[in-house]
Design a protein around this motif. Structure first.
Motif, short mmCIF file in Angstrom:
data_model
loop_
_atom_site.label_atom_id
_atom_site.label_comp_id
_atom_site.label_asym_id
_atom_site.label_seq_id
_atom_site.Cartn_x
_atom_site.Cartn_y
_atom_site.Cartn_z
N ILE A 119 0.83 -1.20 0.00
CA ILE A 119 0.00 0.00 0.00
C ILE A 119 0.87 1.26 0.00
CG2 ILE A 119 -1.64 1.35 1.36
CD1 ILE A 119 -2.92 -0.94 -0.11
N VAL A 120 1.95 1.25 0.79
CA VAL A 120 2.85 2.41 0.84
C VAL A 120 3.53 2.62 -0.50
CG1 VAL A 120 4.98 3.28 1.88
CG2 VAL A 120 3.23 2.26 3.32
N ASP A 121 4.00 1.55 -1.14
CA ASP A 121 4.65 1.68 -2.45
C ASP A 121 3.69 2.22 -3.50
OD1 ASP A 121 7.01 0.74 -1.43
OD2 ASP A 121 6.65 -1.35 -2.01
N ILE A 122 2.44 1.74 -3.48
CA ILE A 122 1.45 2.23 -4.44
C ILE A 122 1.12 3.69 -4.17
CG2 ILE A 122 -0.92 1.95 -5.26
CD1 ILE A 122 -0.67 -1.02 -4.72
N SER A 123 1.04 4.07 -2.89
CA SER A 123 0.67 5.43 -2.53
C SER A 123 1.74 6.44 -2.89
CB SER A 123 0.38 5.51 -1.02
OG SER A 123 -0.66 4.62 -0.66
N CYS A 124 2.97 6.00 -3.06
CA CYS A 124 4.05 6.92 -3.43
C CYS A 124 3.91 7.41 -4.87
CB CYS A 124 5.41 6.24 -3.24
SG CYS A 124 5.83 5.95 -1.50
N GLY A 125 3.04 6.78 -5.66
CA GLY A 125 2.79 7.26 -7.01
C GLY A 125 3.84 6.88 -8.03
N LYS A 126 4.62 5.83 -7.74
CA LYS A 126 5.64 5.41 -8.70
C LYS A 126 5.00 4.81 -9.96
CE LYS A 126 8.95 4.47 -4.99
NZ LYS A 126 9.79 3.43 -4.32
N ASP A 127 3.84 4.19 -9.79
CA ASP A 127 3.12 3.61 -10.92
C ASP A 127 1.71 4.22 -10.92
OD1 ASP A 127 1.96 2.10 -12.89
OD2 ASP A 127 2.81 0.19 -12.22
N LEU A 128 1.51 5.26 -11.72
CA LEU A 128 0.24 5.99 -11.70
C LEU A 128 -0.95 5.12 -12.11
CD1 LEU A 128 1.19 9.53 -13.06
CD2 LEU A 128 0.62 8.85 -10.72
#
Length: 212
Positions: A119-128
């Motif tokens: 969830i944290v990795d997705i929330s960082c916006g690395k993959d829009l």
């Protein structure tokens, strides 16, 4: 001659779906490699859904009835064992084993940490595309929560967990191929939307540099 380039997998992963799911007993159950346990989980979830949603059993009533039934069975067993020389009833050691409880708690803790890290990795916006897909999925789930009870959502979740990974593993190449094409199209569409929005941003006049 075979192409040495490995096929591109969904989300850029390198591991198999069995390894992604943990590679242990849970993965075997979700992928129907242990058919008895998988069928038991599916049937058990259906029975619980039927009792809570159709029969409208409450959890307290169901728990009390299970305990009453268990006590009656134990009473009958202990009474008949004295007449027919049956062995006394003993609770299986695995139920009382401290190691089993610690193992379950450790697995739950590990899965929770993995879920939060994802969830944290997705929330960082690395993959829009994945970020917006997750937001839409959570929004759809919240809408479903207004019309479905927790028990029904839990049953649907178990049903999806026991079908989607199995179907994905069976048709992995086709799913990855179409998913990657869709991912590229969404990424291209988002880039075009970003460019169109940037072009509409008002800009001030450009000052000319003074030359000496």
């Amino acid at each position: 001659m075979q192409d040495p380039t490995p096929p591109v997998k969904l989300f850029g992963r390198q591991r198999s779906i069995h390894e992604v799911l943990g590679g242990g007993t849970v993965a075997d159950v979700l992928l129907w490699r242990n058919k008895i346990a998988s069928a038991a989980l599916l049937i058990g979830s259906e029975v619980m859904w039927f009792l809570f949603e159709v029969v409208e059993y409450s959890f307290v009533s169901l728990l009390c009835h299970i305990l009453i039934t268990a006590m009656l069975v134990l009473f009958i067993w202990s009474t008949l064992s004295e007449h027919f020389k049956w062995p006394p009833f003993e609770i299986p050691e695995i139920i009382l084993d401290e190691y089993a409880f610690n193992s379950i708690a450790s697995i739950l803790h590990e899965r929770l940490n993995q879920f939060l890290s994802i969830i944290v990795d997705i929330s960082c916006g690395k993959d829009l595309p994945l970020f917006f897909l997750t937001l839409v999925s959570l929004w759809i789930l919240s809408v479903m929560g207004n019309y479905c009870s927790f028990c029904k959502l839990l049953f649907v979740g178990v049903l999806f967990l026991e079908t989607l990974p199995f179907l994905y593993e069976r048709y992995e190449e086709d799913v990855d191929h179409h998913a990657i094409i869709m991912h590229q199209q969404i990424k291209k569409m988002l880039s075009e939307v970003n460019l169109s929005l940037l072009n509409k941003v008002p800009r001030g006049p450009v000052k000319e540099k003074k030359t000496t």
